[in-house]
Design a protein around this motif. Structure first.
Motif, PDB file in Angstrom:
ATOM      1  N   GLY A 183       4.918  -1.058   8.650  1.00 37.67           N
ATOM      2  CA  GLY A 183       4.391  -1.385   7.329  1.00 37.67           C
ATOM      3  C   GLY A 183       3.572  -2.662   7.330  1.00 37.67           C
ATOM      4  N   VAL A 184       3.973  -3.650   8.145  1.00 40.04           N
ATOM      5  CA  VAL A 184       3.228  -4.905   8.246  1.00 40.04           C
ATOM      6  C   VAL A 184       1.821  -4.632   8.760  1.00 40.04           C
ATOM      7  CG1 VAL A 184       3.126  -7.139   9.412  1.00 40.04           C
ATOM      8  CG2 VAL A 184       5.318  -6.275   8.588  1.00 40.04           C
ATOM      9  N   LEU A 185       1.724  -3.824   9.818  1.00 36.68           N
ATOM     10  CA  LEU A 185       0.423  -3.507  10.396  1.00 36.68           C
ATOM     11  C   LEU A 185      -0.409  -2.668   9.435  1.00 36.68           C
ATOM     12  CD1 LEU A 185      -1.574  -3.496  12.746  1.00 36.68           C
ATOM     13  CD2 LEU A 185      -0.351  -1.524  13.692  1.00 36.68           C
ATOM     14  N   ALA A 186       0.214  -1.695   8.786  1.00 40.13           N
ATOM     15  CA  ALA A 186      -0.521  -0.819   7.865  1.00 40.13           C
ATOM     16  C   ALA A 186      -1.153  -1.624   6.739  1.00 40.13           C
ATOM     17  CB  ALA A 186       0.412   0.250   7.302  1.00 40.13           C
ATOM     18  N   GLN A 187      -0.410  -2.571   6.171  1.00 41.63           N
ATOM     19  CA  GLN A 187      -0.954  -3.391   5.090  1.00 41.63           C
ATOM     20  C   GLN A 187      -2.153  -4.208   5.567  1.00 41.63           C
ATOM     21  OE1 GLN A 187       2.033  -5.852   3.222  1.00 41.63           O
ATOM     22  NE2 GLN A 187       2.681  -4.223   1.856  1.00 41.63           N
ATOM     23  N   HIS A 188      -2.075  -4.754   6.786  1.00 48.25           N
ATOM     24  CA  HIS A 188      -3.174  -5.563   7.306  1.00 48.25           C
ATOM     25  C   HIS A 188      -4.416  -4.699   7.543  1.00 48.25           C
ATOM     26  CE1 HIS A 188      -4.834  -9.133   9.299  1.00 48.25           C
ATOM     27  NE2 HIS A 188      -5.405  -8.282  10.134  1.00 48.25           N
ATOM     28  N   LEU A 189      -4.241  -3.523   8.122  1.00 43.41           N
ATOM     29  CA  LEU A 189      -5.378  -2.648   8.397  1.00 43.41           C
ATOM     30  C   LEU A 189      -6.060  -2.201   7.105  1.00 43.41           C
ATOM     31  CD1 LEU A 189      -3.965  -0.430  11.306  1.00 43.41           C
ATOM     32  CD2 LEU A 189      -5.508  -2.396  11.470  1.00 43.41           C
ATOM     33  N   GLU A 190      -5.270  -1.984   6.062  1.00 43.36           N
ATOM     34  CA  GLU A 190      -5.838  -1.564   4.773  1.00 43.36           C
ATOM     35  C   GLU A 190      -6.692  -2.657   4.152  1.00 43.36           C
ATOM     36  OE1 GLU A 190      -2.586  -0.391   2.347  1.00 43.36           O
ATOM     37  OE2 GLU A 190      -2.186   1.461   3.463  1.00 43.36           O
ATOM     38  N   VAL A 195      -2.001 -10.297  13.175  1.00 44.67           N
ATOM     39  CA  VAL A 195      -1.240 -10.021  11.957  1.00 44.67           C
ATOM     40  C   VAL A 195      -0.010 -10.931  11.901  1.00 44.67           C
ATOM     41  CG1 VAL A 195      -0.166  -8.225  10.553  1.00 44.67           C
ATOM     42  CG2 VAL A 195      -1.983  -7.617  12.182  1.00 44.67           C
ATOM     43  N   ALA A 196       0.017 -11.848  10.940  1.00 43.60           N
ATOM     44  CA  ALA A 196       1.137 -12.787  10.816  1.00 43.60           C
ATOM     45  C   ALA A 196       2.318 -12.139  10.101  1.00 43.60           C
ATOM     46  CB  ALA A 196       0.685 -14.031  10.052  1.00 43.60           C
ATOM     47  N   PHE A 197       3.523 -12.484  10.561  1.00 39.24           N
ATOM     48  CA  PHE A 197       4.754 -12.063   9.877  1.00 39.24           C
ATOM     49  C   PHE A 197       5.849 -13.053  10.264  1.00 39.24           C
ATOM     50  CE2 PHE A 197       4.789 -10.007  13.972  1.00 39.24           C
ATOM     51  CZ  PHE A 197       6.107 -10.054  14.387  1.00 39.24           C
ATOM     52  N   ASP A 198       7.031 -12.899   9.686  1.00 41.62           N
ATOM     53  CA  ASP A 198       8.133 -13.837   9.916  1.00 41.62           C
ATOM     54  C   ASP A 198       9.321 -13.150  10.566  1.00 41.62           C
ATOM     55  OD1 ASP A 198       6.777 -15.962   8.616  1.00 41.62           O
ATOM     56  OD2 ASP A 198       7.425 -15.197   6.668  1.00 41.62           O
ATOM     57  N   VAL A 199      10.129 -13.943  11.236  1.00 39.80           N
ATOM     58  CA  VAL A 199      11.475 -13.539  11.652  1.00 39.80           C
ATOM     59  C   VAL A 199      12.430 -14.188  10.664  1.00 39.80           C
ATOM     60  CG1 VAL A 199      13.232 -13.630  13.460  1.00 39.80           C
ATOM     61  CG2 VAL A 199      10.806 -13.388  14.075  1.00 39.80           C
TER      62      VAL A 199
END
Length: 296
Positions: free
Chosen positions: A208-215, A272-276
């Motif tokens: 989902g993180v990647l999908a949002q960035h690509l969109e 694509v930035a995200f958090d742990v």
């Protein structure tokens, strides 16, 4: 009567949607509906009006107050018992994914060990939805996860506390063109008619993180899925063999980048930035959990 039926009913009253409440409770729509009907049979009267928009019956509104108070009281008492019994000899139960268990948890645990001393841990690995379900049901004390649209949706801030532990990023990577293995270099290219893509399975949180960035990209990428897996390590191996373009966490690819087995295949706009993050039920006040939490 099962306690999870009360949790189901409270979630249904909050969302006023059978489908959304079922998703938040990590069960299928039909199974969720059966649990609500079983609760109504136990109570002896209908609790919801099955029409749009969904609403509670007068008995349902009265029962909601009783269910909420009962569940809060039982949860508080259970947490109190856990707080008095959970010691350093009893493991802190942590749910996480396979990648974080291998690539993040050991160093993080060492930092906790330096601050808190020795304490036992029981680490359980599973998919994201299963791990969230275990936390919600009180089967684990903490959830260590990649932050994603799924965790943001299913972890209600009224029930759960969350803390960011580290910043991460997905990197677009592919195998290099070398003399030993000559091949066409695969990279992120808006003008490419078809880009072979090594994709995440739906069960992986970062899908989902990647999908949002690509969109959000100004131009569409012509990605053609040639391989899909529910393991970041499995995708890593296929990328090293030159089978396609992959987005993978930096913690997963750092070794392959350092050795030259993989190269960055796109500019910063494709990173694509995200958090742990770490999560817990607010009602879990056990001593070791709170010692960990308060020191973050």
């Amino acid at each position: 009567m099962q306690l999870e039926w009360l949790e189901d009913f409270i979630e249904l009253a909050r969302t006023r949607s059978l489908s959304r409440a079922a998703e938040n409770r990590c069960v299928t729509h039909p199974a969720f509906g059966r649990r609500i009907r079983a609760l109504e049979e136990w109570v002896g009267t209908p609790l919801i009006e099955r029409k749009q928009p969904l609403s509670l019956t007068p008995c349902g509104a009265l029962f909601l107050d009783a269910a909420t108070q009962s569940l809060q009281l039982l949860t508080a008492v259970r947490a109190q018992f856990k707080g008095t019994t959970l010691s350093r000899d009893e493991p802190v139960r942590i749910a996480t994914g396979r990648t974080l268990a291998c690539d993040f948890f050991p160093d993080w645990y060492e930092s906790l060990h330096q601050r808190l001393g020795n304490f036992a841990v029981s680490l359980v690995t599973s998919g994201a939805q299963e791990a969230i379900s275990k936390l919600s049901a009180g089967e684990v004390d903490l959830l260590l996860s990649f932050s994603s649209p799924l965790t943001h949706t299913l972890l209600d801030p009224e029930r759960f506390d969350s803390r960011v532990l580290a910043n991460e990023e997905l990197l677009p990577v592919s195998a290099p063109d070398t003399k030993a293995q000559p091949r066409q270099r695969i990279s992120v290219d808006h003008n490419a008619l078809s880009i072979p893509w090594l994709a995440f399975s739906p069960s992986l949180a970062l899908r989902g993180v990647l999908a949002q960035h690509l969109e959000r990209l100004p131009q569409h990428l012509a990605l053609r899925m040639v391989y899909q897996a529910d393991s970041y390590d499995a995708i890593l191996e296929m990328a090293k063999r030159g089978r396609g373009l992959a987005w993978l966490p930096r913690m997963v690819v750092k070794g392959a980048l350092a050795s030259g087995e993989l190269v960055i295949a796109g500019g910063p706009e494709f990173h694509v930035a995200f958090d742990v993050s770490l999560h817990r039920l607010r009602t879990n006040q056990s001593e070791m959990v709170m010692n960990i939490w308060e020191g973050l």
